[in-house]
Design an enzyme around this catalytic site. Structure first.
Site, PDB file in Angstrom:
ATOM      1  N   SER A   1     -10.084   5.727  -4.724  1.00 55.26           N
ATOM      2  CA  SER A   1     -11.011   6.836  -4.906  1.00 55.26           C
ATOM      3  C   SER A   1     -10.507   7.877  -5.911  1.00 55.26           C
ATOM      4  CB  SER A   1     -11.267   7.492  -3.546  1.00 55.26           C
ATOM      5  OG  SER A   1     -10.056   7.875  -2.931  1.00 55.26           O
TER       6      SER A   1
ATOM      7  N   LYS B   1       0.857  -1.183   0.000  1.00 52.12           N
ATOM      8  CA  LYS B   1       0.000   0.000   0.000  1.00 52.12           C
ATOM      9  C   LYS B   1       0.889   1.228   0.000  1.00 52.12           C
ATOM     10  CE  LYS B   1      -3.606   2.315   2.576  1.00 52.12           C
ATOM     11  NZ  LYS B   1      -4.591   2.156   3.648  1.00 52.12           N
TER      12      LYS B   1
ATOM     13  N   LYS C   1      -2.029  -1.402  -3.975  1.00 56.51           N
ATOM     14  CA  LYS C   1      -2.923  -0.247  -3.926  1.00 56.51           C
ATOM     15  C   LYS C   1      -2.139   1.047  -3.952  1.00 56.51           C
ATOM     16  CE  LYS C   1      -6.090   1.853  -0.729  1.00 56.51           C
ATOM     17  NZ  LYS C   1      -6.558   1.840   0.616  1.00 56.51           N
TER      18      LYS C   1
ATOM     19  N   ARG D   1     -10.560   9.715   1.997  1.00 52.83           N
ATOM     20  CA  ARG D   1     -10.355  10.296   3.337  1.00 52.83           C
ATOM     21  C   ARG D   1     -11.454  11.289   3.657  1.00 52.83           C
ATOM     22  NH1 ARG D   1      -3.759  10.554   3.136  1.00 52.83           N
ATOM     23  NH2 ARG D   1      -3.535   8.275   3.036  1.00 52.83           N
TER      24      ARG D   1
HETATM   25  C1  PBG Z   1      -7.134   3.086   5.258  1.00 47.18           C
HETATM   26  C2  PBG Z   1      -7.679   2.910   3.899  1.00 47.18           C
HETATM   27  C3  PBG Z   1      -7.534   3.883   2.903  1.00 47.18           C
HETATM   28  C4  PBG Z   1      -8.173   3.386   1.772  1.00 47.18           C
HETATM   29  C5  PBG Z   1      -8.709   2.112   2.088  1.00 47.18           C
HETATM   30  N1  PBG Z   1      -8.368   1.827   3.432  1.00 47.18           N
HETATM   31  C6  PBG Z   1      -6.932   5.241   2.910  1.00 47.18           C
HETATM   32  C7  PBG Z   1      -5.747   5.660   3.624  1.00 47.18           C
HETATM   33  O1  PBG Z   1      -4.789   4.918   3.800  1.00 47.18           O
HETATM   34  O2  PBG Z   1      -5.754   6.824   4.005  1.00 47.18           O
HETATM   35  C8  PBG Z   1      -8.226   4.152   0.490  1.00 47.18           C
HETATM   36  C9  PBG Z   1      -9.190   3.786  -0.502  1.00 47.18           C
HETATM   37  C10 PBG Z   1      -9.436   4.766  -1.575  1.00 47.18           C
HETATM   38  O3  PBG Z   1      -8.781   5.820  -1.708  1.00 47.18           O
HETATM   39  O4  PBG Z   1     -10.347   4.471  -2.348  1.00 47.18           O
HETATM   40  N2  PBG Z   1      -7.065   2.155   6.156  1.00 47.18           N
END
Ligand code: PBG
Length: 332
Positions: free
Chosen positions: A280, A199, A254, A209
């Protein structure tokens, strides 16, 4: 004039039928995982920068899940949006058995039992500072091992509430092994771990967020202290290898679209199924360009998913999943 050519690749592109026969990658409906947001109360509210995406009431979430399951989708990932007054520095709401997510999981499993539900393991929807874990005494860092202690409990709570898969997205060291041991010791060895193994600390999470209210705000501590540097492939492979050794069942990369090379590299280094999360910001980008009339919405959307599949992802988390299932159902 005519060229003296024995080999003419265009021959196989001459008709829809031939193109379909030689097609190498498809985005099957059952390869899509549909992320959904749930909130308290009776209302649905839109998420800015994610047209068509809603923070849903439990009732609306259940209805959406019934519908998309009937159209062939097999899995959803559910993210809770907790009201700010329930958040605190340790994310204690994450461990409330009567909290929004456990209640949602129980209701979902009862309403749509054959829809696989994936639950995130991380504290960011619950912490007042928006980090994925708890902070150390200095407030300058996320405390790795103390956070993992909480994640084990969170994963167990989710599994007991009916999650079919738990998905640690926090990027703490050692969490996959610790969660695996915790689940096994509690008698839930059948629940797989889908690890957010690679990630990246990405700008593409912005709209998410906002959706769960986890913007880290004025806090100087960056998620780059636990998420991967977007520059690094070797480090991503190392994280994947570690999670595999610790007992992960599925490895996730991701974001997806900007990291196709990483998806490819990981599929070549593991025999575990590989997932990718079209996040997103990737969704927002396509919508924004389409709204401006700069890109064709459907073609861009479908190509974005195909590319992720071609790179080697077996399954894809995508906010487009629901509408794609609906369009396909209309066509057949
Ligand atoms: C956090 C989490 C995030 C997403 C999924 N789980 C965001 C982050 O790390 O701030 C992001 C998903 C997206 O942007 O669609 N545990």
């Amino acid at each position: 004039m005519s060229l003296d050519l024995l080999v003419r690749p265009r021959r196989l592109r001459g008709s829809t039928a031939l193109r379909a026969l030689v097609c190498e990658s498809r985005v099957e409906t059952d390869a899509l995982i549909y992320p959904l947001f749930v909130q308290e109360g009776e209302d649905d509210t839109p998420v800015g920068a994610m047209p068509g995406v809603l923070r849903r009431s439990l009732r609306s979430l259940l209805q959406e899940c019934r519908e998309v399951r009937a159209l062939g989708l097999r899995a959803v990932a559910v993210f809770p949006c907790i009201s700010p007054e329930k958040k605190d520095a340790t994310g204690s709401a994450a461990l409330d058995p009567e909290g929004l997510l456990p209640r949602t999981l129980r209701a979902l499993k009862e309403a749509v039992p054959d829809l696989a539900v994936i639950a995130d393991v991380a504290l960011d929807p619950y912490t007042s500072h928006g980090h994925d874990g708890i902070l150390d005494a200095s407030g300058q860092d996320v405390a790795n091992d103390a956070t993992v202690d909480l994640l084990i409990q969170q994963a167990l709570l989710e599994a007991e509430a009916g999650a079919d898969v738990v998905a640690p997205s926090d990027m703490m060291d050692g969490r996959v092994g610790a969660i695996r041991r915790g689940l096994d010791a509690a008698g839930v060895s059948h629940v797989p771990i889908l690890s957010y193994a690679a990630k990246f600390a990405s700008a593409f999470y912005g709209p998410f967020r906002e959706a769960v209210g986890s913007k880290t705000g004025h806090n100087a501590l960056s998620k780059a202290t636990y998420q991967l540097d977007p520059a690094n492939t070797h480090e991503a492979l190392r994280e994947c290898r570690l999670d595999e050794t610790e007992g992960a069942d599925i490895l996730m990369i991701k974001p997806a679209g900007p990291y196709l090379d990483v998806i490819r590299a990981v599929t070549e280094h593991t025999s575990l199924p590989v997932a990718a999360y079209q996040v997103s910001g990737e969704y927002a980008q396509i919508h924004a360009a389409a709204r401006l009339g700069w890109l064709d919405y459907r073609r861009t959307r479908d190509e974005s998913l195909l590319a992720i599949r071609r790179a080697g992802a077996r399954m894809i988390f995508s906010y487009f999943a629901g509408e794609i299932a609906r369009e396909r159902a209309r066509k057949t």
